[in-house]
Structure formats: structure tokens, C-alpha cells
Scaffold this active site. Sequence first.
Site, PDB file in Angstrom:
ATOM      1  N   SER A  81     -67.972  47.684 -25.365  1.00 33.50           N
ATOM      2  CA  SER A  81     -68.153  48.265 -26.699  1.00 33.50           C
ATOM      3  C   SER A  81     -69.503  48.960 -26.734  1.00 33.50           C
ATOM      4  CB  SER A  81     -68.122  47.160 -27.760  1.00 33.50           C
ATOM      5  OG  SER A  81     -68.568  47.661 -29.001  1.00 33.50           O
ATOM      6  N   TYR A  96     -71.049  39.216 -30.784  1.00 30.25           N
ATOM      7  CA  TYR A  96     -70.011  40.066 -30.190  1.00 30.25           C
ATOM      8  C   TYR A  96     -70.650  41.099 -29.256  1.00 30.25           C
ATOM      9  CZ  TYR A  96     -66.734  44.030 -30.045  1.00 30.25           C
ATOM     10  OH  TYR A  96     -65.948  45.078 -29.631  1.00 30.25           O
TER      11      TYR A  96
HETATM   12  P1  NAP Z   1     -57.082  44.442 -32.004  1.00 33.45           P
HETATM   13  O1  NAP Z   1     -56.377  45.614 -32.614  1.00 33.45           O
HETATM   14  O2  NAP Z   1     -57.589  43.355 -32.878  1.00 33.45           O
HETATM   15  O3  NAP Z   1     -56.123  43.829 -30.876  1.00 33.45           O
HETATM   16  C1  NAP Z   1     -56.565  42.718 -30.152  1.00 33.45           C
HETATM   17  C2  NAP Z   1     -55.596  42.425 -29.034  1.00 33.45           C
HETATM   18  O4  NAP Z   1     -56.119  41.340 -28.255  1.00 33.45           O
HETATM   19  C3  NAP Z   1     -54.236  41.978 -29.514  1.00 33.45           C
HETATM   20  O5  NAP Z   1     -53.289  42.403 -28.568  1.00 33.45           O
HETATM   21  C4  NAP Z   1     -54.342  40.450 -29.514  1.00 33.45           C
HETATM   22  O6  NAP Z   1     -53.087  39.775 -29.380  1.00 33.45           O
HETATM   23  C5  NAP Z   1     -55.186  40.254 -28.280  1.00 33.45           C
HETATM   24  N1  NAP Z   1     -55.945  39.010 -28.242  1.00 33.45           N
HETATM   25  C6  NAP Z   1     -56.837  38.542 -29.140  1.00 33.45           C
HETATM   26  N2  NAP Z   1     -57.351  37.368 -28.723  1.00 33.45           N
HETATM   27  C7  NAP Z   1     -56.762  37.095 -27.535  1.00 33.45           C
HETATM   28  C8  NAP Z   1     -56.844  36.018 -26.597  1.00 33.45           C
HETATM   29  N3  NAP Z   1     -57.653  34.979 -26.819  1.00 33.45           N
HETATM   30  N4  NAP Z   1     -56.084  36.074 -25.485  1.00 33.45           N
HETATM   31  C9  NAP Z   1     -55.254  37.114 -25.264  1.00 33.45           C
HETATM   32  N5  NAP Z   1     -55.137  38.156 -26.106  1.00 33.45           N
HETATM   33  C10 NAP Z   1     -55.865  38.143 -27.226  1.00 33.45           C
HETATM   34  O7  NAP Z   1     -58.358  44.925 -31.156  1.00 33.45           O
HETATM   35  P2  NAP Z   1     -58.781  46.371 -30.604  1.00 33.45           P
HETATM   36  O8  NAP Z   1     -59.618  47.025 -31.621  1.00 33.45           O
HETATM   37  O9  NAP Z   1     -57.616  47.066 -30.017  1.00 33.45           O
HETATM   38  O10 NAP Z   1     -59.781  45.908 -29.450  1.00 33.45           O
HETATM   39  C11 NAP Z   1     -59.401  45.861 -28.080  1.00 33.45           C
HETATM   40  C12 NAP Z   1     -60.674  45.755 -27.257  1.00 33.45           C
HETATM   41  O11 NAP Z   1     -61.502  46.869 -27.542  1.00 33.45           O
HETATM   42  C13 NAP Z   1     -61.510  44.512 -27.582  1.00 33.45           C
HETATM   43  O12 NAP Z   1     -62.079  43.988 -26.411  1.00 33.45           O
HETATM   44  C14 NAP Z   1     -62.588  45.059 -28.511  1.00 33.45           C
HETATM   45  O13 NAP Z   1     -63.754  44.291 -28.486  1.00 33.45           O
HETATM   46  C15 NAP Z   1     -62.795  46.430 -27.908  1.00 33.45           C
HETATM   47  N6  NAP Z   1     -63.414  47.391 -28.819  1.00 33.45           N
HETATM   48  C16 NAP Z   1     -62.778  47.788 -29.963  1.00 33.45           C
HETATM   49  C17 NAP Z   1     -63.400  48.700 -30.801  1.00 33.45           C
HETATM   50  C18 NAP Z   1     -62.779  49.189 -32.085  1.00 33.45           C
HETATM   51  O14 NAP Z   1     -63.482  49.859 -32.880  1.00 33.45           O
HETATM   52  N7  NAP Z   1     -61.511  48.926 -32.340  1.00 33.45           N
HETATM   53  C19 NAP Z   1     -64.676  49.193 -30.475  1.00 33.45           C
HETATM   54  C20 NAP Z   1     -65.280  48.755 -29.310  1.00 33.45           C
HETATM   55  C21 NAP Z   1     -64.641  47.864 -28.479  1.00 33.45           C
HETATM   56  P3  NAP Z   1     -52.137  39.471 -30.687  1.00 33.45           P
HETATM   57  O15 NAP Z   1     -51.582  40.816 -31.114  1.00 33.45           O
HETATM   58  O16 NAP Z   1     -51.088  38.553 -30.187  1.00 33.45           O
HETATM   59  O17 NAP Z   1     -53.026  38.868 -31.729  1.00 33.45           O
END
Ligand code: NAP
Length: 250
Positions: free
Chosen positions: A149, A163
Site C-alpha cells: 500500500s 496497517y
Molecule cells: P477488500 O475489498 O476488503 O477485499 C479483501 C479480500 O481479502 C476479500 O477477498 C476477503 O475475503 C479477503 N480476506 C480478508 N481477510 C482474509 C484472511 N484473513 N484470509 C484470506 N482472505 C482474506 O480489500 P481490497 O481493497 O481489495 O484490498 C486488497 C489488498 O489491497 C489488501 O492487501 C489491501 O491492504 C490492499 N490495498 C488496498 C487499497 C484500497 O484502497 N482498496 C489500497 C492499498 C492497498 P472475503 O470476501 O471472504 O471476506
Amino acid sequence: MSSDETRRGTALVTGGSRGIGAAAAIALAADGWDVGVSYLSRSGDAERVVSACEELGRRAYAVQADVAEPEQIERFFDSVTAELGAIGAVVNNAGVVSPSGRVAGYDLGRLERVFRINAIGAFLVAGAAVRRMSTAAGGAGGVIVNVSSRGAVLGSAGEYVDYAASKAAVDTLTVGLANEVAKEGIRVLGVRPGLIETEIHEEGRLERIGGTPPLGRPGKVEEVAELIAFLASDRASYMTGSMVDVAGGR
Ligand code: NAP
């Protein structure tokens, strides 16, 4: 119907049921990978991603597996390998944030949860990948793409410094592991998304600060997924140990 001529191999995406992980799975399928996705609880969402990959002509498979639990990670890797064949790419994507708050208010439970899933989980998944892909262990090599991130660099003050710090660990994992396994046929790369439109944000956050990146808007999951698919492909064959920002200039 999948075509053997365009098949790159089997890719595995943790947290592939929605958000960036789901888009990455679909982008990888579009690029010729058969895809295994893991999820925590939303099986319906994961099955929709499997269907989307299949509609692109690839095979796909979903497994419930918590990245904070080593035996569940092993089961994920083994069942995807049995179903789709040897793994050639791993996207270390699953991650969580904590509720907004200042460092002085973080308790042990909060810190253990975010580091266990984001940092320890990423290490466990990377280790499982290396044990299977390393040419030194009889594997055929491969690629690991870690999802960090921009917060790792910016610090996320007042929101979730824990985080951000867990993602800094992912950055260090990327460069350290890249050097460790470069001669074993494995490239290790990372992406640092900025503000991306997914469900990870607290209610109102995207509306409040979504316009603040220099490009004037939050990013879309496809804009991160495209980069992940590129890094996983041979088009990035001379890249390893790099972190690539995809953050609208933020
Ligand atoms: P999201 O929409 O909340 O989706 C999270 C995903 O991770 C879902 O598939 C969830 O499964 C799964 N998950 C959560 N906890 C888990 C665990 N303990 N074991 C296995 N799977 C798990 O998140 P996102 O925004 O797409 O983020 C994805 C990645 O990008 C993360 O690492 C996040 O930190 C990073 N990121 C995101 C952003 C942003 O702005 N969105 C920015 C920087 C970095 P379920 O569907 O079953 O709950």
C-alpha cells in the site's frame, strides 16, 4: 473451453473473492492463467470470480482459506495444484485495515490481528510459494506479486499506522525475498495501490478523500489488476525486487 497454446500456467490469488484480488484473478485469466482464488467467508463472491475466469476460457477454482492460518494456506496451495496443475504465479493480496484511530489507542488484539493477516500471512504465503516453485527444490520457478500500500510510505497518520507498518513489512519481504530466490527462478515484486474503490474503506472515506490524489479521483480495481498481471507475466522478465506505485500520483 481453455486453450493449451495460450495457457501461461496456474496462478493463485489470496483474497480473490472481491476488490483488487477479484480483479487480479480476472486480469490473470484474461492473460492466459488458470486461477485459484482464496477467500475468508464470501463463497458466493468467490464463485462469481471463478465463473468470470471460466467465461474468459480458463479454468478456475475457489478455496476457503484464512491467510493467518498456516495449515489453511497449505491446503489452498495443495488443492489448487491438484485441481489446476503446478503453480507458477502467486498474488499475495488478502489484507485488512483496522478502524480509524491514533496509535495511542491501539490495543494488543488490534495489533495482533492486522500484523497476523497482513504481514505474517504474507510471509507464510510467500514461503509456501517458494517451497513449491524454487528450482532448488525441484520446482519450475515462478513469480510472487505482493500487494502492499502507499500507506507503507505515507504512514496513514490518524487512521491506521499499524496497517501502514504491516504493509512496510510487505515491502521489506519483497526486496529481501527477491534477493534470496533470484537464482532459483523466482521473481518477487510488489505493488503499492493508493486509494482504490473497494469495500475496504470505512463508510464515507472514499467520498471524503477520494479527490485528493493528484489525478483527482480514486483508482479502479482494474487499474491495479492490470499492473499485477503485467508483473506476473514474462513481459516483466527483467524485474525483481521492485515496488511499483499505482496511486494516481499520491
Ligand atoms: P477488500 O475489498 O476488503 O477485499 C479483501 C479480500 O481479502 C476479500 O477477498 C476477503 O475475503 C479477503 N480476506 C480478508 N481477510 C482474509 C484472511 N484473513 N484470509 C484470506 N482472505 C482474506 O480489500 P481490497 O481493497 O481489495 O484490498 C486488497 C489488498 O489491497 C489488501 O492487501 C489491501 O491492504 C490492499 N490495498 C488496498 C487499497 C484500497 O484502497 N482498496 C489500497 C492499498 C492497498 P472475503 O470476501 O471472504 O471476506
